[in-house]
Design a protein around this motif. Structure first.
Motif, PDB file in Angstrom:
ATOM      1  N   ARG A 203      -1.564  23.446 -15.647  1.00 52.09           N
ATOM      2  CA  ARG A 203      -3.005  23.541 -15.872  1.00 52.09           C
ATOM      3  C   ARG A 203      -3.261  24.256 -17.205  1.00 52.09           C
ATOM      4  O   ARG A 203      -2.633  25.273 -17.504  1.00 52.09           O
ATOM      5  CB  ARG A 203      -3.670  24.290 -14.716  1.00 52.09           C
TER       6      ARG A 203
ATOM      7  N   GLU B 164      -4.749  26.704 -19.302  1.00 48.59           N
ATOM      8  CA  GLU B 164      -5.454  27.973 -19.105  1.00 48.59           C
ATOM      9  C   GLU B 164      -4.660  29.087 -19.757  1.00 48.59           C
ATOM     10  O   GLU B 164      -3.504  28.913 -20.158  1.00 48.59           O
ATOM     11  CB  GLU B 164      -5.630  28.252 -17.614  1.00 48.59           C
TER      12      GLU B 164
ATOM     13  N   LYS C 278      -1.076  30.101 -18.483  1.00 47.87           N
ATOM     14  CA  LYS C 278       0.021  29.205 -18.853  1.00 47.87           C
ATOM     15  C   LYS C 278       0.344  29.284 -20.341  1.00 47.87           C
ATOM     16  O   LYS C 278       1.403  28.817 -20.777  1.00 47.87           O
ATOM     17  CB  LYS C 278      -0.315  27.767 -18.466  1.00 47.87           C
TER      18      LYS C 278
ATOM     19  N   SER D 116      -8.763  23.762 -17.343  1.00 52.32           N
ATOM     20  CA  SER D 116      -9.587  24.579 -16.457  1.00 52.32           C
ATOM     21  C   SER D 116     -11.025  24.577 -16.955  1.00 52.32           C
ATOM     22  O   SER D 116     -11.289  24.611 -18.155  1.00 52.32           O
ATOM     23  CB  SER D 116      -9.054  26.011 -16.419  1.00 52.32           C
ATOM     24  N   SER D 117     -11.990  24.542 -16.022  1.00 52.12           N
ATOM     25  CA  SER D 117     -13.404  24.488 -16.393  1.00 52.12           C
ATOM     26  C   SER D 117     -13.832  25.681 -17.231  1.00 52.12           C
ATOM     27  O   SER D 117     -14.779  25.602 -18.014  1.00 52.12           O
ATOM     28  CB  SER D 117     -14.274  24.406 -15.132  1.00 52.12           C
ATOM     29  N   ASN D 118     -13.134  26.789 -17.089  1.00 58.67           N
ATOM     30  CA  ASN D 118     -13.470  27.994 -17.856  1.00 58.67           C
ATOM     31  C   ASN D 118     -12.722  28.082 -19.182  1.00 58.67           C
ATOM     32  O   ASN D 118     -12.847  29.079 -19.890  1.00 58.67           O
ATOM     33  CB  ASN D 118     -13.155  29.244 -17.025  1.00 58.67           C
ATOM     34  N   HIS D 119     -11.941  27.040 -19.506  1.00 61.14           N
ATOM     35  CA  HIS D 119     -11.099  27.117 -20.697  1.00 61.14           C
ATOM     36  C   HIS D 119     -11.227  25.871 -21.582  1.00 61.14           C
ATOM     37  O   HIS D 119     -10.277  25.485 -22.251  1.00 61.14           O
ATOM     38  CB  HIS D 119      -9.633  27.310 -20.291  1.00 61.14           C
ATOM     39  N   GLN D 120     -12.408  25.257 -21.601  1.00 58.55           N
ATOM     40  CA  GLN D 120     -12.591  24.053 -22.403  1.00 58.55           C
ATOM     41  C   GLN D 120     -12.325  24.326 -23.881  1.00 58.55           C
ATOM     42  O   GLN D 120     -11.663  23.547 -24.571  1.00 58.55           O
ATOM     43  CB  GLN D 120     -14.014  23.507 -22.216  1.00 58.55           C
TER      44      GLN D 120
END
Length: 226
Positions: free
Chosen positions: A70, A72, A75, A98-102
């Protein structure tokens, strides 16, 4: 609540010795009531995939560096991209963002990115690549590393977590906060010719069958204690 759980556990089933040690250190207790249950691959599927011909759709990734996980901060793919910036390596990232890591990935274009690949095809992509890397901040050691090693990839992985316990001298390690260390581990893994010893170790020690044996042992110990 944590103390209650620890005091009322018959048998602990950590993924590694170091994980059990860390648990004891963190909560200031000691126990011999544990069995290490290793992460494992489905050896039958992996062996079957090894015997299949290469997929033409992945030919462009011959001898590439692959990182599966994923997208983010944990990782650490951003550091990986920076570490390989300007190099001749072809980098393949596989994993949903991740939706918080565009923004974590949008600014970096020096790679190929697949948000998702079916697991059946992922084995084939591993076979095409030369190095699997996972410079994350913590790994246990990462199922993707086991699968990649089973397919013949050399490993350049984080030194954090239980990677060293699993792979020993058969992988190359990096510090996740050091771009030069990440690049150096990948260089060493890329120039390493033979992965057979690591590949055999995975098929012998890190499979569902071995995990099941260890889990059974844990249940038997728990039953005997009661």
């Amino acid at each position: 609540m944590q103390k209650y759980v620890l005091d009322n556990t018959d048998i602990f089933l950590p993924n590694s010795e170091i994980e059990m040690q860390k648990l004891c250190q963190t909560f200031h207790f000691s126990t011999k009531k544990y069995v290490v249950v290793p992460n494992g691959i489905d050896a039958e599927i992996a062996a079957r995939k090894l015997g299949l011909p290469e997929l033409t759709e992945f030919q462009q990734f011959k001898d590439a560096v692959i990182c599966v996980g994923r997208i983010e901060t944990r990782k650490n793919q951003l550091a990986l991209v920076k570490a390989l910036d300007g190099s001749s390596y072809k980098l393949v990232l596989v994993g949903a963002v991740s939706s918080n890591h565009q923004k974590y990935i949008d600014k970096n274009e020096n790679f190929y990115h697949f948000p998702y690949i079916q697991n059946e095809k992922l084995y084939q992509l591993y076979k095409m690549c030369r190095v699997s890397t996972l410079p994350s901040w913590l790994d246990t050691p990462g199922l993707v590393s086991l699968e990649a090693a089973a397919m013949g990839c050399n490993l350049a992985v984080s030194s954090r977590g239980s990677t060293g316990e699993y792979f020993g001298k058969d992988a190359f390690y990096c510090e996740p906060d050091d771009l030069k260390s990440i690049k150096n581990a990948i260089d060493l893994a890329y120039t390493n010719k033979d992965n057979k010893r690591l590949q055999e170790k995975v098929f012998q020690k890190y499979t569902w069958k071995e995990a099941a044996k260890a889990t059974l042992k844990g249940y038997e110990m728990a039953m005997n204690r009661r």
